[in-house]
Scaffold this motif. Structure first.
Motif, PDB file in Angstrom:
ATOM      1  N   GLU A  97       0.844  -1.200   0.000  1.00  0.00           N
ATOM      2  CA  GLU A  97       0.000   0.000   0.000  1.00  0.00           C
ATOM      3  C   GLU A  97       0.880   1.250   0.000  1.00  0.00           C
ATOM      4  N   LEU A  98       0.700   2.106  -0.997  1.00  0.00           N
ATOM      5  CA  LEU A  98       1.464   3.351  -1.114  1.00  0.00           C
ATOM      6  C   LEU A  98       0.495   4.519  -1.250  1.00  0.00           C
ATOM      7  N   ILE A  99       0.525   5.412  -0.264  1.00  0.00           N
ATOM      8  CA  ILE A  99      -0.391   6.545  -0.223  1.00  0.00           C
ATOM      9  C   ILE A  99       0.394   7.841  -0.419  1.00  0.00           C
ATOM     10  N   LEU A 100       0.164   8.493  -1.548  1.00  0.00           N
ATOM     11  CA  LEU A 100       0.796   9.780  -1.853  1.00  0.00           C
ATOM     12  C   LEU A 100      -0.267  10.855  -2.048  1.00  0.00           C
ATOM     13  N   ARG A 101      -1.378  10.652  -1.462  1.00  0.00           N
ATOM     14  CA  ARG A 101      -2.528  11.544  -1.590  1.00  0.00           C
ATOM     15  C   ARG A 101      -2.223  12.941  -1.040  1.00  0.00           C
ATOM     16  N   PHE A 120      -2.889   1.917  -4.386  1.00  0.00           N
ATOM     17  CA  PHE A 120      -2.067   3.046  -4.820  1.00  0.00           C
ATOM     18  C   PHE A 120      -2.959   4.285  -4.874  1.00  0.00           C
ATOM     19  N   ASP A 121      -2.583   5.319  -4.128  1.00  0.00           N
ATOM     20  CA  ASP A 121      -3.417   6.517  -4.017  1.00  0.00           C
ATOM     21  C   ASP A 121      -2.587   7.764  -4.321  1.00  0.00           C
ATOM     22  N   VAL A 122      -2.931   8.438  -5.424  1.00  0.00           N
ATOM     23  CA  VAL A 122      -2.281   9.706  -5.783  1.00  0.00           C
ATOM     24  C   VAL A 122      -3.352  10.796  -5.977  1.00  0.00           C
ATOM     25  N   SER A 123      -4.447  10.674  -5.278  1.00  0.00           N
ATOM     26  CA  SER A 123      -5.513  11.672  -5.353  1.00  0.00           C
ATOM     27  C   SER A 123      -5.044  13.013  -4.807  1.00  0.00           C
ATOM     28  N   PHE A 124      -5.747  14.071  -5.207  1.00  0.00           N
ATOM     29  CA  PHE A 124      -5.474  15.422  -4.715  1.00  0.00           C
ATOM     30  C   PHE A 124      -4.029  15.849  -4.970  1.00  0.00           C
ATOM     31  N   LEU A 143      -7.136   1.698  -7.019  1.00  0.00           N
ATOM     32  CA  LEU A 143      -6.394   2.801  -7.630  1.00  0.00           C
ATOM     33  C   LEU A 143      -7.193   4.088  -7.458  1.00  0.00           C
ATOM     34  N   TYR A 144      -6.585   5.069  -6.796  1.00  0.00           N
ATOM     35  CA  TYR A 144      -7.254   6.335  -6.507  1.00  0.00           C
ATOM     36  C   TYR A 144      -6.477   7.482  -7.163  1.00  0.00           C
ATOM     37  N   VAL A 145      -7.147   8.162  -8.119  1.00  0.00           N
ATOM     38  CA  VAL A 145      -6.519   9.280  -8.816  1.00  0.00           C
ATOM     39  C   VAL A 145      -7.507  10.452  -8.883  1.00  0.00           C
ATOM     40  N   SER A 146      -8.351  10.588  -7.904  1.00  0.00           N
ATOM     41  CA  SER A 146      -9.348  11.659  -7.914  1.00  0.00           C
ATOM     42  C   SER A 146      -8.714  13.028  -7.653  1.00  0.00           C
ATOM     43  N   LYS A 147      -9.439  14.055  -8.048  1.00  0.00           N
ATOM     44  CA  LYS A 147      -9.025  15.434  -7.813  1.00  0.00           C
ATOM     45  C   LYS A 147      -7.638  15.739  -8.390  1.00  0.00           C
ATOM     46  N   ASN A 148      -7.506  15.482  -9.689  1.00  0.00           N
ATOM     47  CA  ASN A 148      -6.307  15.839 -10.427  1.00  0.00           C
ATOM     48  C   ASN A 148      -6.730  16.554 -11.702  1.00  0.00           C
ATOM     49  N   GLU A 149      -5.904  16.501 -12.745  1.00  0.00           N
ATOM     50  CA  GLU A 149      -6.231  17.153 -14.023  1.00  0.00           C
ATOM     51  C   GLU A 149      -6.161  16.155 -15.169  1.00  0.00           C
ATOM     52  N   VAL A 150      -6.464  14.904 -14.875  1.00  0.00           N
ATOM     53  CA  VAL A 150      -6.369  13.833 -15.866  1.00  0.00           C
ATOM     54  C   VAL A 150      -7.443  14.006 -16.943  1.00  0.00           C
TER      55      VAL A 150
END
Length: 253
Positions: A97-101, A120-124, A143-150
């Motif tokens: 588990e890697l959280i970089l939120r 894997f979390d890179v949200s916000f 996989l969490y990639v919410s609140k970005n500019e994708v």
């Protein structure tokens, strides 16, 4: 006794520090960055939580925590260059588990060494592209990639075990490249720019949810399978054009 979990959240670590203050909402505010030099990181750690410490770089000692399973760096000041060393820290290859939120990332970091990664979390962050996810292990389940500019869904086709995909609050316009995600249970796409659904969708499985109403199905141009069993349906609207493909027992007299 072996220490396996170490939580260094700001609230615990800085409570007695003169630089620690509470805002009116009682959310901790840190005025100076945390330095881990004076804190021991036992080699037996399996869970390291460094949430909210204004970290702008990673402590190199983390590279030697070979038993680490979970690393949380949530709500810090980490940029792409600061997280880059992770891709070379082979001792962490068993990380799950890697959280970089909530940091300052502009790109998806290289996580290819994590062969057993599950979450894997890179949200916000400030990520504009999913480029780089092709290197992610196929073991990934969340996989969490919410609140970005994708702006486009890409490089996730190999994630066959993915169960949760969070892409809300981005710049997506269409839903693509998800045909192989057959184990997906949760898909979050709210607050995007999607105007047209997957009208070419051939198979739609929505069984065992809490759905009480179905609508908009007539937009499907080539449906083959529609499974809405075990729900709470009280209304099914706008499906007249689909009767040439399916028989709906609940519509018959």
């Amino acid at each position: 006794m072996y220490i396996t979990r170490l939580s260094l959240r700001a609230l615990l670590l800085h409570l007695s520090s003169p630089s620690f203050q509470f805002s009116r909402s009682r959310t901790p505010t840190i005025n100076t960055p945390l330095h881990l030099d004076s804190i021991e990181l036992p080699p037996t750690l399996s869970d390291l939580d460094l949430t909210v410490n204004r970290l702008s770089e990673l402590d190199s000692r983390i590279a030697h925590l070979s038993m680490l399973k979970k690393l949380s760096l949530r709500q810090n000041l980490i940029e792409d260059s600061a997280v880059e060393p992770l891709s070379r820290w082979d001792a962490l290859s068993d990380l799950e588990e890697l959280i970089l939120r909530d940091n300052k990332l502009a790109e998806v970091p290289d996580i290819s060494i994590f062969s057993r990664l599950l979450v894997f979390d890179v949200s916000f962050n400030e990520i504009t592209s999913l480029e780089g996810l092709s290197k992610a292990s196929s073991t990934l389940k969340e996989l969490y990639v919410s609140k970005n500019e994708v702006y486009k869904i890409m490089e996730i086709e190999h994630l066959h075990d993915l169960q949760i995909l969070e892409l809300g609050s981005n710049r997506l316009r269409v839903m693509v490249n998800m045909e192989s995600l057959t184990k997906l249970e949760e898909l979050w796409l709210g607050r995007n720019r999607i105007k047209v659904d997957c009208v070419a969708l051939a198979e739609l499985y929505l069984s065992h949810n809490g759905i009480s109403k179905m609508e908009g199905l007539s937009a499907l141009v080539n449906p083959r399978v529609l499974d809405v069993s075990n729900n709470k349906l009280t209304s099914v609207d706008d499906i007249q054009s689909l009767t040439k493909y399916f028989t709906f027992p609940f519509l018959q007299d």
